[in-house]
Design a protein around this motif. Structure first.
Motif, PDB file in Angstrom:
ATOM      1  N   LEU A 227      -1.811   8.180 -81.996  1.00  0.00           N
ATOM      2  CA  LEU A 227      -2.973   8.571 -81.330  1.00  0.00           C
ATOM      3  C   LEU A 227      -2.490   9.042 -79.835  1.00  0.00           C
ATOM      4  O   LEU A 227      -3.526   9.465 -79.146  1.00  0.00           O
ATOM      5  CB  LEU A 227      -3.883   7.369 -81.115  1.00  0.00           C
ATOM      6  N   GLY A 228      -1.391   8.887 -79.224  1.00  0.00           N
ATOM      7  CA  GLY A 228      -1.110   9.158 -78.131  1.00  0.00           C
ATOM      8  C   GLY A 228      -1.315   8.523 -76.885  1.00  0.00           C
ATOM      9  O   GLY A 228      -1.021   7.018 -76.943  1.00  0.00           O
ATOM     10  N   PRO A 229      -1.786   9.070 -75.963  1.00  0.00           N
ATOM     11  CA  PRO A 229      -2.411   8.041 -74.759  1.00  0.00           C
ATOM     12  C   PRO A 229      -3.140   6.969 -74.937  1.00  0.00           C
ATOM     13  O   PRO A 229      -3.098   5.854 -74.242  1.00  0.00           O
ATOM     14  CB  PRO A 229      -3.129   9.139 -73.946  1.00  0.00           C
ATOM     15  N   PHE A 230      -3.972   6.951 -76.204  1.00  0.00           N
ATOM     16  CA  PHE A 230      -4.742   5.972 -76.465  1.00  0.00           C
ATOM     17  C   PHE A 230      -3.921   4.520 -76.826  1.00  0.00           C
ATOM     18  O   PHE A 230      -4.275   3.488 -76.414  1.00  0.00           O
ATOM     19  CB  PHE A 230      -5.774   6.396 -77.807  1.00  0.00           C
ATOM     20  N   GLY A 231      -2.933   4.859 -77.584  1.00  0.00           N
ATOM     21  CA  GLY A 231      -1.973   3.952 -77.706  1.00  0.00           C
ATOM     22  C   GLY A 231      -1.310   3.164 -76.429  1.00  0.00           C
ATOM     23  O   GLY A 231      -1.324   1.781 -76.581  1.00  0.00           O
ATOM     24  N   LEU A 232      -0.798   3.968 -75.508  1.00  0.00           N
ATOM     25  CA  LEU A 232      -0.367   3.545 -74.377  1.00  0.00           C
ATOM     26  C   LEU A 232      -1.527   2.734 -73.524  1.00  0.00           C
ATOM     27  O   LEU A 232      -1.501   1.659 -72.934  1.00  0.00           O
ATOM     28  CB  LEU A 232       0.112   4.563 -73.453  1.00  0.00           C
ATOM     29  N   LEU A 233      -2.805   3.186 -73.592  1.00  0.00           N
ATOM     30  CA  LEU A 233      -3.847   2.494 -72.702  1.00  0.00           C
ATOM     31  C   LEU A 233      -4.149   1.012 -73.570  1.00  0.00           C
ATOM     32  O   LEU A 233      -4.413   0.094 -72.906  1.00  0.00           O
ATOM     33  CB  LEU A 233      -5.035   3.433 -72.905  1.00  0.00           C
ATOM     34  N   PHE A 234      -4.135   1.231 -74.857  1.00  0.00           N
ATOM     35  CA  PHE A 234      -4.076  -0.184 -75.471  1.00  0.00           C
ATOM     36  C   PHE A 234      -3.064  -1.067 -75.301  1.00  0.00           C
ATOM     37  O   PHE A 234      -3.261  -2.378 -74.867  1.00  0.00           O
ATOM     38  CB  PHE A 234      -4.142   0.093 -77.067  1.00  0.00           C
ATOM     39  N   GLY A 235      -1.843  -0.670 -75.201  1.00  0.00           N
ATOM     40  CA  GLY A 235      -0.847  -1.545 -74.815  1.00  0.00           C
ATOM     41  C   GLY A 235      -0.845  -2.069 -73.421  1.00  0.00           C
ATOM     42  O   GLY A 235      -0.550  -3.288 -73.152  1.00  0.00           O
ATOM     43  N   ALA A 236      -1.341  -1.153 -72.597  1.00  0.00           N
ATOM     44  CA  ALA A 236      -1.170  -1.692 -71.306  1.00  0.00           C
ATOM     45  C   ALA A 236      -2.265  -2.901 -71.089  1.00  0.00           C
ATOM     46  O   ALA A 236      -2.328  -3.673 -70.458  1.00  0.00           O
ATOM     47  CB  ALA A 236      -1.601  -0.400 -70.200  1.00  0.00           C
ATOM     48  N   LEU A 237      -3.535  -2.414 -71.609  1.00  0.00           N
ATOM     49  CA  LEU A 237      -4.600  -3.410 -71.408  1.00  0.00           C
ATOM     50  C   LEU A 237      -4.270  -4.713 -72.087  1.00  0.00           C
ATOM     51  O   LEU A 237      -4.576  -5.945 -71.664  1.00  0.00           O
ATOM     52  CB  LEU A 237      -6.004  -2.924 -72.048  1.00  0.00           C
TER      53      LEU A 237
END
Length: 286
Positions: A227-237
């Motif tokens: 999913l691209g950036p969504f995955g990074l956002l999930f990981g950061a949160l």
């Protein structure tokens, strides 16, 4: 057997301390606020360098005295922010572990009442932290092998001594209203009365966080690929929340051990789970 019994109690204490954070989510909110405010301080300190402002960066790329002064003030502010929110967590955790039902405002009000001493302690703790970092940098940059070893030794010994002296600093400051000098003395005494559990509970919380963090990282990688950036956002949160949860649990464990040292028995929540009272190496049920 005594050592392994202590490790086992520390692991159990870690799980119980993390469960307290689940009962009182305001503790997690405190830690999130501390993280956000700390990030603002760090960004503020780095912005003049990033933008190469004339007052901060010389033409040759070196930093100006004004910028060094600016970052020192910023680091002190960062230290005060961390101390303030840790005081709020300690105050609320103590209410919970002594049978009360804390509200969000309770911890904030307790910290505000001790704001002058929090500022003083934040500046002291921040200054010592900078000195230890300077020793670490000197050890890394030293050309002479003997000087490098000496700097490393001083940094390690100094860091451990500071850890011992300050482990229970905040409970004595915020719960007993002691001065900085008296709190340092009391913190050292309290540490040595519960030192095995101090170390093992901290290790236990770190290990639990690591075991939860590994699958979170794996999920983040999979989501990022899919999913691209969504995955990074999930990981950061998710990883940010995990770090906040673990840090809050560490403060809860500090309060539990503080109460044990003061009362001679663990808080009721821990007793209900079988941890009545104990000495290093020998658990006891009463």
């Amino acid at each position: 057997m005594g050592f392994f019994a202590t490790i086992g109690r520390g692991w159990k204490m870690s799980k119980l301390s993390m469960s307290v954070v689940g009962k009182d989510p305001e503790l997690l909110v405190y830690m999130i606020l501390a993280g956000v405010m700390s990030l603002v301080c760090l960004v503020g300190m780095g912005l003049p360098q990033f933008m190469e402002m004339d007052w901060a960066v010389n033409a040759d790329g070196s930093f100006t005295p004004a910028y060094y002064g600016f970052t020192f003030v910023g680091y002190m502010l960062l230290s005060i922010v961390v101390v303030f929110w840790n005081c709020a967590i300690i105050a609320n955790a103590n209410i919970r572990l002594t049978g009360g039902d804390p509200k969000f405002a309770d911890g904030v009000n307790a910290a505000l009442k001790r704001l002058p001493i929090i500022i003083a302690w934040g500046i002291i703790a921040g200054t010592v932290g900078l000195l230890l970092k300077a020793l670490e940098g000197a050890a890394r940059d030293a050309d002479n092998g003997a000087l490098r070893v000496l700097a490393v030794a001083i940094q390690l010994i100094g860091g451990f001594a500071w850890f011992v002296m300050t482990f229970f600093m905040i409970p004595h400051l915020i719960l007993e209203g002691q001065s900085v000098g008296d709190a340092l003395k009391s913190s050292k005494t309290t540490f040595f009365s519960t030192w095995g559990e101090n170390i093992s509970s901290g290790l236990g919380i770190g290990l639990i966080a690591f075991l939860i963090g590994v699958p979170l990282v794996l999920v983040t990688i999979v989501l990022t690929v899919a999913l691209g950036p969504f995955g990074l956002l999930f990981g950061a949160l998710s990883i940010g929340l995990l770090i906040a949860w673990a840090n809050a649990a560490e403060q809860v464990a500090v309060v539990a051990l503080y109460r044990f040292a003061k009362d001679g028995q663990m808080p009721q929540l821990y007793q209900d789970a079988g941890m009545k009272t104990y000495t290093f190496g020998q658990a006891q049920g009463v």
